[in-house]
Motif scaffolding. Structure first.
Motif, PDB file in Angstrom:
ATOM      1  N   ARG A 147     -18.796 -31.833 -17.817  1.00  0.00           N
ATOM      2  CA  ARG A 147     -18.589 -32.809 -16.755  1.00  0.00           C
ATOM      3  C   ARG A 147     -17.901 -32.180 -15.544  1.00  0.00           C
ATOM      4  NH1 ARG A 147     -19.137 -35.424 -21.333  1.00  0.00           N
ATOM      5  NH2 ARG A 147     -19.708 -37.635 -21.422  1.00  0.00           N
ATOM      6  N   VAL A 148     -16.970 -31.286 -15.810  1.00  0.00           N
ATOM      7  CA  VAL A 148     -16.282 -30.610 -14.704  1.00  0.00           C
ATOM      8  C   VAL A 148     -17.266 -29.770 -13.888  1.00  0.00           C
ATOM      9  CG1 VAL A 148     -14.625 -28.783 -14.174  1.00  0.00           C
ATOM     10  CG2 VAL A 148     -14.005 -30.613 -15.750  1.00  0.00           C
ATOM     11  N   LEU A 149     -18.088 -29.002 -14.573  1.00  0.00           N
ATOM     12  CA  LEU A 149     -19.064 -28.159 -13.874  1.00  0.00           C
ATOM     13  C   LEU A 149     -20.050 -29.001 -13.078  1.00  0.00           C
ATOM     14  CD1 LEU A 149     -19.809 -25.462 -16.611  1.00  0.00           C
ATOM     15  CD2 LEU A 149     -18.462 -25.193 -14.524  1.00  0.00           C
ATOM     16  N   LEU A 150     -20.465 -30.130 -13.679  1.00  0.00           N
ATOM     17  CA  LEU A 150     -21.376 -31.019 -12.968  1.00  0.00           C
ATOM     18  C   LEU A 150     -20.699 -31.627 -11.746  1.00  0.00           C
ATOM     19  CD1 LEU A 150     -24.111 -32.435 -12.848  1.00  0.00           C
ATOM     20  CD2 LEU A 150     -23.169 -34.223 -14.333  1.00  0.00           C
ATOM     21  N   GLY A 151     -19.448 -32.031 -11.882  1.00  0.00           N
ATOM     22  CA  GLY A 151     -18.711 -32.592 -10.762  1.00  0.00           C
ATOM     23  C   GLY A 151     -18.518 -31.603  -9.639  1.00  0.00           C
ATOM     24  N   VAL A 152     -18.133 -30.371  -9.996  1.00  0.00           N
ATOM     25  CA  VAL A 152     -17.961 -29.320  -8.979  1.00  0.00           C
ATOM     26  C   VAL A 152     -19.284 -29.025  -8.289  1.00  0.00           C
ATOM     27  CG1 VAL A 152     -17.396 -26.874  -8.629  1.00  0.00           C
ATOM     28  CG2 VAL A 152     -15.952 -28.307 -10.104  1.00  0.00           C
ATOM     29  N   PHE A 153     -20.362 -28.993  -9.064  1.00  0.00           N
ATOM     30  CA  PHE A 153     -21.690 -28.716  -8.490  1.00  0.00           C
ATOM     31  C   PHE A 153     -22.075 -29.786  -7.459  1.00  0.00           C
ATOM     32  CE2 PHE A 153     -26.326 -29.156  -8.507  1.00  0.00           C
ATOM     33  CZ  PHE A 153     -26.723 -27.844  -8.249  1.00  0.00           C
ATOM     34  N   VAL A 154     -21.861 -31.063  -7.815  1.00  0.00           N
ATOM     35  CA  VAL A 154     -22.221 -32.159  -6.899  1.00  0.00           C
ATOM     36  C   VAL A 154     -21.358 -32.116  -5.650  1.00  0.00           C
ATOM     37  CG1 VAL A 154     -22.244 -34.666  -6.621  1.00  0.00           C
ATOM     38  CG2 VAL A 154     -23.098 -33.638  -8.741  1.00  0.00           C
ATOM     39  N   MET A 155     -20.049 -31.936  -5.811  1.00  0.00           N
ATOM     40  CA  MET A 155     -19.157 -31.900  -4.652  1.00  0.00           C
ATOM     41  C   MET A 155     -19.475 -30.713  -3.743  1.00  0.00           C
ATOM     42  SD  MET A 155     -15.400 -33.170  -6.052  1.00  0.00           S
ATOM     43  CE  MET A 155     -15.281 -31.942  -7.374  1.00  0.00           C
ATOM     44  N   THR A 156     -19.775 -29.577  -4.338  1.00  0.00           N
ATOM     45  CA  THR A 156     -20.098 -28.397  -3.536  1.00  0.00           C
ATOM     46  C   THR A 156     -21.406 -28.591  -2.779  1.00  0.00           C
ATOM     47  OG1 THR A 156     -18.980 -27.001  -5.173  1.00  0.00           O
ATOM     48  CG2 THR A 156     -20.417 -25.894  -3.606  1.00  0.00           C
ATOM     49  N   ILE A 187     -11.412 -34.692   0.978  1.00  0.00           N
ATOM     50  CA  ILE A 187     -10.511 -35.739   0.472  1.00  0.00           C
ATOM     51  C   ILE A 187     -11.302 -36.847  -0.218  1.00  0.00           C
ATOM     52  CG2 ILE A 187      -8.925 -37.568   1.181  1.00  0.00           C
ATOM     53  CD1 ILE A 187      -7.901 -35.669   3.359  1.00  0.00           C
ATOM     54  N   LEU A 188     -12.389 -37.264   0.407  1.00  0.00           N
ATOM     55  CA  LEU A 188     -13.225 -38.303  -0.180  1.00  0.00           C
ATOM     56  C   LEU A 188     -13.785 -37.872  -1.535  1.00  0.00           C
ATOM     57  CD1 LEU A 188     -14.728 -41.009   0.015  1.00  0.00           C
ATOM     58  CD2 LEU A 188     -16.555 -39.808   1.235  1.00  0.00           C
ATOM     59  N   LEU A 189     -14.282 -36.639  -1.609  1.00  0.00           N
ATOM     60  CA  LEU A 189     -14.879 -36.141  -2.855  1.00  0.00           C
ATOM     61  C   LEU A 189     -13.840 -35.999  -3.967  1.00  0.00           C
ATOM     62  CD1 LEU A 189     -17.317 -33.428  -1.427  1.00  0.00           C
ATOM     63  CD2 LEU A 189     -17.921 -35.671  -2.358  1.00  0.00           C
ATOM     64  N   THR A 190     -12.687 -35.413  -3.633  1.00  0.00           N
ATOM     65  CA  THR A 190     -11.667 -35.192  -4.682  1.00  0.00           C
ATOM     66  C   THR A 190     -11.078 -36.512  -5.172  1.00  0.00           C
ATOM     67  OG1 THR A 190     -10.035 -34.786  -2.927  1.00  0.00           O
ATOM     68  CG2 THR A 190     -11.075 -32.860  -3.940  1.00  0.00           C
ATOM     69  N   HIS A 191     -10.905 -37.469  -4.251  1.00  0.00           N
ATOM     70  CA  HIS A 191     -10.409 -38.775  -4.683  1.00  0.00           C
ATOM     71  C   HIS A 191     -11.442 -39.484  -5.559  1.00  0.00           C
ATOM     72  CE1 HIS A 191      -6.992 -38.351  -2.046  1.00  0.00           C
ATOM     73  NE2 HIS A 191      -6.544 -39.551  -2.416  1.00  0.00           N
ATOM     74  N   SER A 192     -12.706 -39.334  -5.221  1.00  0.00           N
ATOM     75  CA  SER A 192     -13.757 -39.918  -6.049  1.00  0.00           C
ATOM     76  C   SER A 192     -13.769 -39.271  -7.425  1.00  0.00           C
ATOM     77  CB  SER A 192     -15.120 -39.748  -5.366  1.00  0.00           C
ATOM     78  OG  SER A 192     -15.139 -40.400  -4.112  1.00  0.00           O
ATOM     79  N   PHE A 193     -13.574 -37.952  -7.451  1.00  0.00           N
ATOM     80  CA  PHE A 193     -13.540 -37.229  -8.718  1.00  0.00           C
ATOM     81  C   PHE A 193     -12.365 -37.717  -9.574  1.00  0.00           C
ATOM     82  CE2 PHE A 193     -12.199 -33.702 -11.401  1.00  0.00           C
ATOM     83  CZ  PHE A 193     -13.382 -33.345 -12.006  1.00  0.00           C
ATOM     84  N   ARG A 194     -11.187 -37.850  -8.955  1.00  0.00           N
ATOM     85  CA  ARG A 194     -10.010 -38.343  -9.680  1.00  0.00           C
ATOM     86  C   ARG A 194     -10.256 -39.738 -10.240  1.00  0.00           C
ATOM     87  NH1 ARG A 194      -5.464 -38.956  -5.993  1.00  0.00           N
ATOM     88  NH2 ARG A 194      -4.312 -39.510  -7.876  1.00  0.00           N
ATOM     89  N   PHE A 195     -10.888 -40.596  -9.436  1.00  0.00           N
ATOM     90  CA  PHE A 195     -11.172 -41.961  -9.873  1.00  0.00           C
ATOM     91  C   PHE A 195     -12.057 -41.959 -11.122  1.00  0.00           C
ATOM     92  CE2 PHE A 195     -14.089 -45.612  -9.805  1.00  0.00           C
ATOM     93  CZ  PHE A 195     -13.174 -46.649  -9.908  1.00  0.00           C
TER      94      PHE A 195
END
Length: 325
Positions: free
Chosen positions: A39-48, A13-21
């Protein structure tokens, strides 16, 4: 296991809300596709990576030995956690991309509608000075010759101006109201031309409620008098015909005259013809049409086609007097 599940849920929840922000703050939706994908791939990589960093220690009791023997399992951890994140990100971006596109389309339609409304008002406003000039000329000619008729003409002009003031509030009016204005105008011109001006009405009662642009037909009648009846030898006529067929309103205005006299704006009212075409295009698009042609050696015919089912939601004023035709 319950604590591990709760930890994963809270972190997700924390990661996805941060991503949305971040997506909203930097407006990623409007970026070119290649920049958005990066940017999406980088975001998914960091969250994973963060989820893997949480789960590897928590699962060490069960997988610690396996991980030490087969480090490749860490990659499988990464892939298994990346899949749901990537799916969520794609769904989220697709939804907001669709919303963004829909909002832009709505704004574009509103802007287009606003522009057309403004154009229609400008075109309509351009006709009023022409009308006033012709009407006042008719009355001026009678002031000294026949004061009583001049007084009658002023009353008729007053009626026309009242209709014009009502029409200024709307983009369209009923055909009945427009014909009533024409009737007053022709009565005013009849005072000046007397028997030289002959009129004929052939109006289908079923057409009277259909919406038409205000002052449009009246402008064509003005041109018919100025460039037809006024130049005719002996006498001239104006005939107005309306009919309904195939969900279309057909209006025909026939008058004495020569079509070559209406080709230039400065000489003969080409302005009014151009204005008519523009207003019909703005209000009805391809559903309406206007043409003018030489019917025979002495007669000009103007034909207008307007869709029967057109509505002007701004029309809040209704006519309460009957048309005398």
């Amino acid at each position: 296991m319950i604590l591990q599940a709760l930890a994963n849920i809270l972190l997700a929840i924390l990661l996805t809300h941060s991503f949305r922000f971040i997506v909203k703050k930097y407006n990623w939706i409007v970026l070119p596709l290649h920049q958005l994908a990066l940017r999406v791939l980088l975001g998914v990589f960091v969250m994973t990576d963060l989820l893997v960093a949480l789960n590897l220690p928590l699962d060490a009791k069960y997988t610690g030995q396996l991980l030490s023997e087969k480090p490749i399992l860490a990659t499988e951890y990464f892939i298994n956690l990346a899949k749901p994140l990537l799916v969520w990100v794609l769904i989220y971006l697709f939804y907001h991309y669709s919303e963004e596109k829909r909002q832009k389309e709505i704004e574009g339609l509103k802007l287009k509608s606003s522009i057309k409304e403004t154009e229609a008002k400008v075109l309509k406003a351009q006709m009023n000075p022409h009308f006033m000039f012709n009407a006042l000329n008719s009355i001026r000619a009678l002031v000294l010759e026949d004061p009583s008729k001049a007084q009658q003409g002023i009353t008729q002009l007053s009626n026309i101006l009242r209709s014009s003031l009502i029409a200024d509030r709307r983009t369209t009016i009923s055909l009945k109201e427009e014909l009533r204005t024409i009737e007053d105008y022709l009565a005013l011109e009849k005072v000046r031309y007397e028997e030289r001006l002959q009129t004929k009405w052939d109006i289908d009662a079923n057409t009277l409620g259909i919406q038409v642009p205000p002052m449009m037909l009246q402008t064509l009648v003005e041109n018919a008098i100025k460039h037809g009846v006024q130049k005719a030898i002996g006498w001239g006529f104006i005939e107005i015909n309306t009919s309904l067929a195939n969900d279309k309103l057909y209006i025909k205005i026939r008058n004495t005259g020569q079509l070559y006299s209406t080709e230039s704006d400065s000489e003969s009212g080409g302005f009014g013809l151009k204005n008519t075409t523009q207003r019909l295009d703005i209000l009805f698009g391809n559903e309406a049409s206007f043409k003018i042609y030489q019917e025979d050696d002495l007669t000009v015919c103007a034909e207008i086609t307007i869709p029967e089912k057109n509505t002007d939601y701004k029309n809040i004023i209704t006519a309460n007097t009957e048309l005398k035709v």
